[in-house]
Design a protein around this motif. Sequence first.
Motif, PDB file in Angstrom:
ATOM      1  N   LEU A 169       0.022   9.728  16.247  1.00  0.00           N
ATOM      2  CA  LEU A 169       0.372  10.517  15.065  1.00  0.00           C
ATOM      3  C   LEU A 169       1.784  10.217  14.575  1.00  0.00           C
ATOM      4  O   LEU A 169       1.999   9.953  13.384  1.00  0.00           O
ATOM      5  CB  LEU A 169       0.239  12.008  15.387  1.00  0.00           C
ATOM      6  N   PHE A 170       2.757  10.232  15.493  1.00  0.00           N
ATOM      7  CA  PHE A 170       4.145  10.047  15.064  1.00  0.00           C
ATOM      8  C   PHE A 170       4.478   8.591  14.762  1.00  0.00           C
ATOM      9  O   PHE A 170       5.447   8.322  14.056  1.00  0.00           O
ATOM     10  CB  PHE A 170       5.099  10.648  16.095  1.00  0.00           C
ATOM     11  N   SER A 171       3.672   7.663  15.255  1.00  0.00           N
ATOM     12  CA  SER A 171       3.824   6.269  14.836  1.00  0.00           C
ATOM     13  C   SER A 171       3.454   6.130  13.362  1.00  0.00           C
ATOM     14  O   SER A 171       4.162   5.473  12.590  1.00  0.00           O
ATOM     15  CB  SER A 171       2.943   5.349  15.692  1.00  0.00           C
ATOM     16  N   PHE A 172       2.353   6.776  12.969  1.00  0.00           N
ATOM     17  CA  PHE A 172       1.968   6.756  11.562  1.00  0.00           C
ATOM     18  C   PHE A 172       2.942   7.558  10.705  1.00  0.00           C
ATOM     19  O   PHE A 172       3.216   7.203   9.556  1.00  0.00           O
ATOM     20  CB  PHE A 172       0.542   7.286  11.399  1.00  0.00           C
ATOM     21  N   LEU A 208      12.962  10.451  10.658  1.00  0.00           N
ATOM     22  CA  LEU A 208      12.777   9.298  11.536  1.00  0.00           C
ATOM     23  C   LEU A 208      13.111   9.655  12.978  1.00  0.00           C
ATOM     24  O   LEU A 208      12.410   9.248  13.913  1.00  0.00           O
ATOM     25  CB  LEU A 208      13.654   8.136  11.077  1.00  0.00           C
ATOM     26  N   TYR A 209      14.183  10.414  13.167  1.00  0.00           N
ATOM     27  CA  TYR A 209      14.602  10.795  14.514  1.00  0.00           C
ATOM     28  C   TYR A 209      13.515  11.607  15.217  1.00  0.00           C
ATOM     29  O   TYR A 209      13.209  11.373  16.395  1.00  0.00           O
ATOM     30  CB  TYR A 209      15.901  11.594  14.445  1.00  0.00           C
ATOM     31  N   LEU A 210      12.926  12.560  14.506  1.00  0.00           N
ATOM     32  CA  LEU A 210      11.896  13.402  15.107  1.00  0.00           C
ATOM     33  C   LEU A 210      10.694  12.569  15.551  1.00  0.00           C
ATOM     34  O   LEU A 210      10.129  12.803  16.628  1.00  0.00           O
ATOM     35  CB  LEU A 210      11.455  14.481  14.116  1.00  0.00           C
ATOM     36  N   SER A 211      10.294  11.615  14.727  1.00  0.00           N
ATOM     37  CA  SER A 211       9.170  10.756  15.101  1.00  0.00           C
ATOM     38  C   SER A 211       9.506   9.927  16.329  1.00  0.00           C
ATOM     39  O   SER A 211       8.706   9.837  17.276  1.00  0.00           O
ATOM     40  CB  SER A 211       8.795   9.837  13.936  1.00  0.00           C
ATOM     41  N   ARG A 218       0.821  -1.204   0.000  1.00  0.00           N
ATOM     42  CA  ARG A 218       0.000   0.000   0.000  1.00  0.00           C
ATOM     43  C   ARG A 218       0.857   1.258   0.000  1.00  0.00           C
ATOM     44  O   ARG A 218       1.883   1.322   0.661  1.00  0.00           O
ATOM     45  CB  ARG A 218      -0.909   0.002   1.227  1.00  0.00           C
ATOM     46  N   SER A 219       0.429   2.250  -0.746  1.00  0.00           N
ATOM     47  CA  SER A 219       1.129   3.532  -0.782  1.00  0.00           C
ATOM     48  C   SER A 219       0.488   4.495   0.210  1.00  0.00           C
ATOM     49  O   SER A 219      -0.736   4.562   0.342  1.00  0.00           O
ATOM     50  CB  SER A 219       1.063   4.126  -2.191  1.00  0.00           C
ATOM     51  N   PHE A 220       1.343   5.250   0.910  1.00  0.00           N
ATOM     52  CA  PHE A 220       0.857   6.232   1.882  1.00  0.00           C
ATOM     53  C   PHE A 220       1.179   7.659   1.441  1.00  0.00           C
ATOM     54  O   PHE A 220       1.200   8.574   2.276  1.00  0.00           O
ATOM     55  CB  PHE A 220       1.494   5.967   3.250  1.00  0.00           C
ATOM     56  N   ASP A 221       1.418   7.846   0.148  1.00  0.00           N
ATOM     57  CA  ASP A 221       1.839   9.153  -0.350  1.00  0.00           C
ATOM     58  C   ASP A 221       0.853  10.257   0.004  1.00  0.00           C
ATOM     59  O   ASP A 221       1.240  11.388   0.301  1.00  0.00           O
ATOM     60  CB  ASP A 221       2.018   9.103  -1.868  1.00  0.00           C
ATOM     61  N   GLY A 222      -0.434   9.958  -0.017  1.00  0.00           N
ATOM     62  CA  GLY A 222      -1.431  10.977   0.250  1.00  0.00           C
ATOM     63  C   GLY A 222      -1.576  11.349   1.708  1.00  0.00           C
ATOM     64  O   GLY A 222      -2.289  12.308   2.041  1.00  0.00           O
ATOM     65  N   ALA A 223      -0.893  10.606   2.594  1.00  0.00           N
ATOM     66  CA  ALA A 223      -1.049  10.846   4.031  1.00  0.00           C
ATOM     67  C   ALA A 223      -0.185  12.001   4.531  1.00  0.00           C
ATOM     68  O   ALA A 223      -0.412  12.498   5.635  1.00  0.00           O
ATOM     69  CB  ALA A 223      -0.705   9.580   4.819  1.00  0.00           C
ATOM     70  N   GLY A 224       0.793  12.411   3.739  1.00  0.00           N
ATOM     71  CA  GLY A 224       1.744  13.422   4.201  1.00  0.00           C
ATOM     72  C   GLY A 224       1.088  14.715   4.646  1.00  0.00           C
ATOM     73  O   GLY A 224       1.401  15.254   5.718  1.00  0.00           O
ATOM     74  N   VAL A 272      -0.830  18.465   8.976  1.00  0.00           N
ATOM     75  CA  VAL A 272      -1.917  19.202   9.627  1.00  0.00           C
ATOM     76  C   VAL A 272      -2.090  18.719  11.068  1.00  0.00           C
ATOM     77  O   VAL A 272      -2.262  19.522  11.996  1.00  0.00           O
ATOM     78  CB  VAL A 272      -3.233  19.025   8.841  1.00  0.00           C
ATOM     79  N   GLY A 273      -2.025  17.403  11.260  1.00  0.00           N
ATOM     80  CA  GLY A 273      -2.139  16.850  12.608  1.00  0.00           C
ATOM     81  C   GLY A 273      -1.039  17.351  13.523  1.00  0.00           C
ATOM     82  O   GLY A 273      -1.285  17.651  14.697  1.00  0.00           O
ATOM     83  N   ALA A 274       0.182  17.451  12.989  1.00  0.00           N
ATOM     84  CA  ALA A 274       1.309  17.934  13.795  1.00  0.00           C
ATOM     85  C   ALA A 274       1.115  19.404  14.175  1.00  0.00           C
ATOM     86  O   ALA A 274       1.435  19.810  15.301  1.00  0.00           O
ATOM     87  CB  ALA A 274       2.614  17.754  13.026  1.00  0.00           C
TER      88      ALA A 274
END
Length: 231
Positions: free
Chosen positions: A182-185, A209-212, A139-145, A150-152
């Motif tokens: 949020l940061f897990s996703f 990755l570090y920030l998450s 599955r592609s998650f490109d659209g989740a960015g 916005v969530g952040a």
Amino acid sequence: MNPSFDSYNGSAHYQAATQQRNRVMRNTYWLLALSMIPTVLGAYVGLATNMTAALSGGLGAIVFLAGAFGFMFAIEKTKNSGLGVVLLLAFTFFMGLMLSRLLGVVLGMGNGSQLVMTAFAGTAGVFATMATVASTTKRSFDGAGKWLFVGAIVLLISGLLNIFVFQSTALYAATSTVAIVLFSFWLLYDLKRIVDGGEVNYISATLSLYLSLYNIFQSLLGLLGIFGGED
């Protein structure tokens, strides 16, 4: 047209893309592991010197945000040079230093060391899970960015409001819980981009990755301190 020539070109392009993707992933994981050293060192210096004791409430938030965003801007500007690595490691030292205040509070509890180890194990578990999912799912998650961004922003505003206005333990617990999800996703999103070859710069990949991971660990540690601490 020559089918055999086209097939050769396609195969060569695929191999080159695969090699680049593997190189980015390998360098990212190595740099991410290396970044843990200055993080731990920064936390140790902060605990040993009590440097961040005065940085409570609004002042602490201002220093943290100014330093973090300043470093992130500089890292992105120098991500194609060796200076980017130096700045990234300096950034992780700063983040460890800023984490020392929360660590000091938790370690002051009767089971503080256990809580820190639990938060570390939980963060490592999240990373392992998301890395496995990213490497196996089609599955592609490109659209989740954009939604993650916005969530952040919403999470950041909520956190600042709690610091400057509400000062509520319940709201802190709620935002920490949301931050972990949020940061897990976001971790999954960034890992998937690396796996799919969408991220070609290992310094940028490591920073993301570090920030998450930092936010997951910090939020999990805060929750454990509230609900599991022996004060």
